[in-house]
Motif scaffolding. Structure first.
Motif, PDB file in Angstrom:
ATOM      1  N   THR A 122     109.019   4.930  94.759  1.00 24.77           N
ATOM      2  CA  THR A 122     108.837   3.548  95.086  1.00 24.77           C
ATOM      3  C   THR A 122     109.882   3.031  96.135  1.00 24.77           C
ATOM      4  O   THR A 122     111.144   3.386  95.687  1.00 24.77           O
ATOM      5  CB  THR A 122     108.610   2.478  93.904  1.00 24.77           C
ATOM      6  N   ALA A 123     109.704   2.130  97.187  1.00 27.12           N
ATOM      7  CA  ALA A 123     110.827   1.764  98.219  1.00 27.12           C
ATOM      8  C   ALA A 123     111.400   0.726  97.187  1.00 27.12           C
ATOM      9  O   ALA A 123     110.889  -0.054  96.686  1.00 27.12           O
ATOM     10  CB  ALA A 123     110.388   1.109  99.375  1.00 27.12           C
ATOM     11  N   VAL A 124     113.019   0.765  97.539  1.00 29.87           N
ATOM     12  CA  VAL A 124     114.005  -0.237  96.700  1.00 29.87           C
ATOM     13  C   VAL A 124     114.831  -0.773  97.802  1.00 29.87           C
ATOM     14  O   VAL A 124     115.542   0.006  98.531  1.00 29.87           O
ATOM     15  CB  VAL A 124     114.571   0.286  95.524  1.00 29.87           C
ATOM     16  N   LEU A 159     107.697  -2.215  86.729  1.00 29.29           N
ATOM     17  CA  LEU A 159     108.133  -1.787  88.011  1.00 29.29           C
ATOM     18  C   LEU A 159     107.252  -0.751  88.182  1.00 29.29           C
ATOM     19  O   LEU A 159     107.168  -0.010  89.312  1.00 29.29           O
ATOM     20  CB  LEU A 159     109.420  -1.370  88.269  1.00 29.29           C
ATOM     21  N   ALA A 160     106.368  -0.185  87.087  1.00 30.39           N
ATOM     22  CA  ALA A 160     105.312   0.995  87.079  1.00 30.39           C
ATOM     23  C   ALA A 160     104.608   0.972  88.301  1.00 30.39           C
ATOM     24  O   ALA A 160     104.223   2.186  88.901  1.00 30.39           O
ATOM     25  CB  ALA A 160     104.920   1.247  86.017  1.00 30.39           C
ATOM     26  N   GLN A 161     103.876  -0.131  88.462  1.00 31.34           N
ATOM     27  CA  GLN A 161     102.789  -0.126  89.537  1.00 31.34           C
ATOM     28  C   GLN A 161     103.315  -0.974  90.759  1.00 31.34           C
ATOM     29  O   GLN A 161     102.459  -1.224  91.655  1.00 31.34           O
ATOM     30  CB  GLN A 161     101.624  -0.873  88.873  1.00 31.34           C
ATOM     31  N   ALA A 162     104.501  -1.103  91.156  1.00 34.11           N
ATOM     32  CA  ALA A 162     104.925  -1.714  92.161  1.00 34.11           C
ATOM     33  C   ALA A 162     104.987  -0.897  93.349  1.00 34.11           C
ATOM     34  O   ALA A 162     105.484   0.524  93.363  1.00 34.11           O
ATOM     35  CB  ALA A 162     106.584  -2.140  92.084  1.00 34.11           C
ATOM     36  N   GLN A 210     100.692  -4.139  98.000  1.00 32.35           N
ATOM     37  CA  GLN A 210      99.806  -4.912  97.077  1.00 32.35           C
ATOM     38  C   GLN A 210     100.557  -5.480  96.055  1.00 32.35           C
ATOM     39  O   GLN A 210     100.274  -6.473  95.720  1.00 32.35           O
ATOM     40  CB  GLN A 210      98.752  -3.938  96.446  1.00 32.35           C
ATOM     41  N   ARG A 211     101.679  -4.911  95.615  1.00 31.71           N
ATOM     42  CA  ARG A 211     102.487  -5.471  94.537  1.00 31.71           C
ATOM     43  C   ARG A 211     103.896  -5.396  94.580  1.00 31.71           C
ATOM     44  O   ARG A 211     104.435  -4.363  94.887  1.00 31.71           O
ATOM     45  CB  ARG A 211     102.372  -4.753  93.251  1.00 31.71           C
ATOM     46  N   ILE A 212     104.689  -6.548  94.774  1.00 34.79           N
ATOM     47  CA  ILE A 212     105.964  -6.454  94.788  1.00 34.79           C
ATOM     48  C   ILE A 212     106.756  -7.210  93.842  1.00 34.79           C
ATOM     49  O   ILE A 212     106.373  -8.099  93.349  1.00 34.79           O
ATOM     50  CB  ILE A 212     106.466  -7.347  96.280  1.00 34.79           C
ATOM     51  N   VAL A 213     107.806  -6.553  93.333  1.00 30.15           N
ATOM     52  CA  VAL A 213     108.642  -7.020  92.231  1.00 30.15           C
ATOM     53  C   VAL A 213     110.003  -7.429  93.053  1.00 30.15           C
ATOM     54  O   VAL A 213     110.771  -6.375  93.293  1.00 30.15           O
ATOM     55  CB  VAL A 213     108.763  -6.107  91.046  1.00 30.15           C
ATOM     56  N   CYS A 214     110.515  -8.460  92.668  1.00 30.79           N
ATOM     57  CA  CYS A 214     111.586  -9.124  92.832  1.00 30.79           C
ATOM     58  C   CYS A 214     112.601  -9.089  91.643  1.00 30.79           C
ATOM     59  O   CYS A 214     112.351 -10.136  90.913  1.00 30.79           O
ATOM     60  CB  CYS A 214     111.672 -10.321  93.811  1.00 30.79           C
ATOM     61  N   VAL A 215     113.562  -8.565  91.817  1.00 27.71           N
ATOM     62  CA  VAL A 215     114.270  -8.338  90.389  1.00 27.71           C
ATOM     63  C   VAL A 215     115.779  -8.271  90.464  1.00 27.71           C
ATOM     64  O   VAL A 215     116.841  -7.240  90.679  1.00 27.71           O
ATOM     65  CB  VAL A 215     113.909  -7.224  89.531  1.00 27.71           C
ATOM     66  N   PHE A 267     104.263 -10.087 103.552  1.00 30.85           N
ATOM     67  CA  PHE A 267     103.144  -9.344 102.736  1.00 30.85           C
ATOM     68  C   PHE A 267     102.405 -10.750 101.827  1.00 30.85           C
ATOM     69  O   PHE A 267     102.493 -10.609 100.909  1.00 30.85           O
ATOM     70  CB  PHE A 267     103.785  -8.394 101.751  1.00 30.85           C
ATOM     71  N   GLY A 268     101.934 -11.467 102.740  1.00 30.48           N
ATOM     72  CA  GLY A 268     101.311 -12.791 102.207  1.00 30.48           C
ATOM     73  C   GLY A 268     100.289 -12.285 101.236  1.00 30.48           C
ATOM     74  O   GLY A 268     100.057 -13.208 100.336  1.00 30.48           O
ATOM     75  N   ALA A 269      99.325 -11.204 101.358  1.00 32.90           N
ATOM     76  CA  ALA A 269      98.238 -10.881 100.299  1.00 32.90           C
ATOM     77  C   ALA A 269      98.693 -10.289  99.103  1.00 32.90           C
ATOM     78  O   ALA A 269      98.172 -10.009  98.143  1.00 32.90           O
ATOM     79  CB  ALA A 269      97.329 -10.166 101.242  1.00 32.90           C
ATOM     80  N   ALA A 270     100.021  -9.886  99.105  1.00 34.10           N
ATOM     81  CA  ALA A 270     100.675  -9.051  97.890  1.00 34.10           C
ATOM     82  C   ALA A 270     100.776  -9.944  96.653  1.00 34.10           C
ATOM     83  O   ALA A 270     101.064 -11.063  96.867  1.00 34.10           O
ATOM     84  CB  ALA A 270     101.836  -8.572  98.419  1.00 34.10           C
TER      85      ALA A 270
END
Length: 389
Positions: free
Chosen positions: A328-330, A294-297, A9-14, A39-42
């Motif tokens: 969390t997967a990285v 990143l806490a909720q990623a 649901q939440r992806i962070v690109c960093v 993941f189009g809905a994320a």
């Protein structure tokens, strides 16, 4: 939050920048496009990142939605130069890339002058930030310097005076450090002591000695063996003077990891202004509240030009893994991957992928980097999604 097959649901690109091809902001955007294919809905969040070196100003301003400001200052040899600097959205944090005022490229058109070069121009940028009443902290990103003056030039621009035994100002640059007998702070801008200073370093070299500022980095600045001896002696003497002025053990100043960065620039700022020296990636992470981001990623995607052993020594990839929740997967998307699968797992990375599609020239990879980052991210996300289904 752990990654499950039910949903991402939440992806962070960093990512960091891919040097020579794309900025951190461009890399983050390309990763987001690739992730969106799968993941189009994320919710996808783009966080350009940096390790405190080249590109840090740009990465922070991109994350804050701000543009760089410009100022006429002086280069390491006192010649006029236009520098960029920035402020956070609320104006409370100012960012300086020191090389804008004392960088090697700015003085590459003349013969090296390692004994004369100084950090006065960096201090002029700092003075401009202090003129903003909302400025509460200054993030100073150092590296790529032409100077070895222990930060004295920067302090001179803020009103400090470094005096010889006769009470006269010493000559600017590292060549005059051995002549310093005392420091006069009567005219030091009082605002310099009311803001918080954080200095980003990407090396752990001490101030003096075989691994010190002069010995290791002096040759890059054109210093001869005799210059190196004079500069090292000067920094050693400056540590003695500042130690006496502040009641600090001079030997501690000589040996503190990171004080050898950028010609010893952290020395005077730490002793006289209380500056805090941090690994660059940690400083940027704190400035951007990376841990909170990143806490909720459910998935974190990071990357840089080359994933190798240095990436695990305080660079961006290691910082991202450290600040992301352990479950969390990285994923790492990189120009080249030099680490094996076992090394990646040991470092807590889920997997790493190179953007190189096969036989290709470096020029082609650089030219096509945004496209290749997007495609590789989509491939990696597709594989991850399949493994979770």
């Amino acid at each position: 939050m752990s990654t499950t097959a039910a949903a991402v649901q939440r992806i962070v690109c960093v990512p960091d920048s891919f040097k020579g091809s794309v900025t951190a902001a461009e890399a983050a955007a390309a990763m987001a496009r690739g992730a969106r294919q799968v993941f189009g809905a994320a919710e996808i969040v783009e966080v350009p990142f940096a390790d405190g070196g080249e590109g840090t100003l740009e990465a922070l301003l991109a994350a804050w939605g701000r543009s760089a400001q410009t100022l006429e200052v002086s280069d390491a040899l006192g010649r006029p130069v236009t520098a960029q600097y920035g402020r956070s959205a609320d104006g409370r944090t100012g960012v300086i890339e020191a090389a804008q005022g004392n960088g090697l490229p700015q003085v590459s058109d003349v013969a090296p002058q390692p004994l004369r070069a100084d950090t006065f121009g960096v201090g002029l940028i700092a003075r401009a930030l202090l003129d903003d009443p909302d400025c509460a902290e200054i993030l100073l990103c150092i590296g790529g310097s032409a100077s070895t003056d222990g930060g004295t030039g920067l302090l001179r621009a803020l009103g400090a005076e470094f005096l010889d035994s006769a009470g006269d100002p010493v000559a600017p640059g590292g060549g005059g450090l051995s002549q310093i007998s005392s420091v006069d702070l009567t005219d030091l801008d009082p605002r310099a002591r009311t803001v918080e200073w954080r200095i980003a370093v990407d090396v752990d070299n001490p101030l003096t000695g075989e691994r010190g500022a002069a010995a290791v980095f002096g040759p890059q600045k054109g210093a001869t063996s005799e210059d190196i001896r004079l500069l090292d002696d000067g920094l050693d003497h400056l540590a003695e003077v500042l130690g006496a002025e502040s009641g600090t053990d001079p030997q501690r100043l000589r040996e503190t990891p990171g004080f050898g960065a950028a010609g010893g620039m952290p020395l005077a700022l730490s002793v006289l202004l209380g500056a805090r020296v941090l690994p660059g990636s940690q400083m940027v992470a704190e400035a951007l509240d990376l841990r909170g981001t990143l806490a909720q990623a459910d998935l974190v995607i990071t990357g840089e030009g080359s994933l190798d052993a240095q990436s695990l020594g305080g660079k961006v990839v290691q910082a991202v893994r450290r600040y992301a929740p352990s479950e969390t997967a990285v994923l790492v998307i990189a120009g080249g991957v030099q680490l094996g699968a076992a090394q990646c797992r040991e470092a807590g990375l889920t997997a790493a992928f190179s953007i190189a599609p096969g036989a290709a020239s470096l020029q082609d990879l650089l030219r096509r980097a945004p496209e290749l980052i997007e495609e590789t991210t989509a491939q990696a996300c597709g594989l991850l999604r399949h493994s979770l289904s």
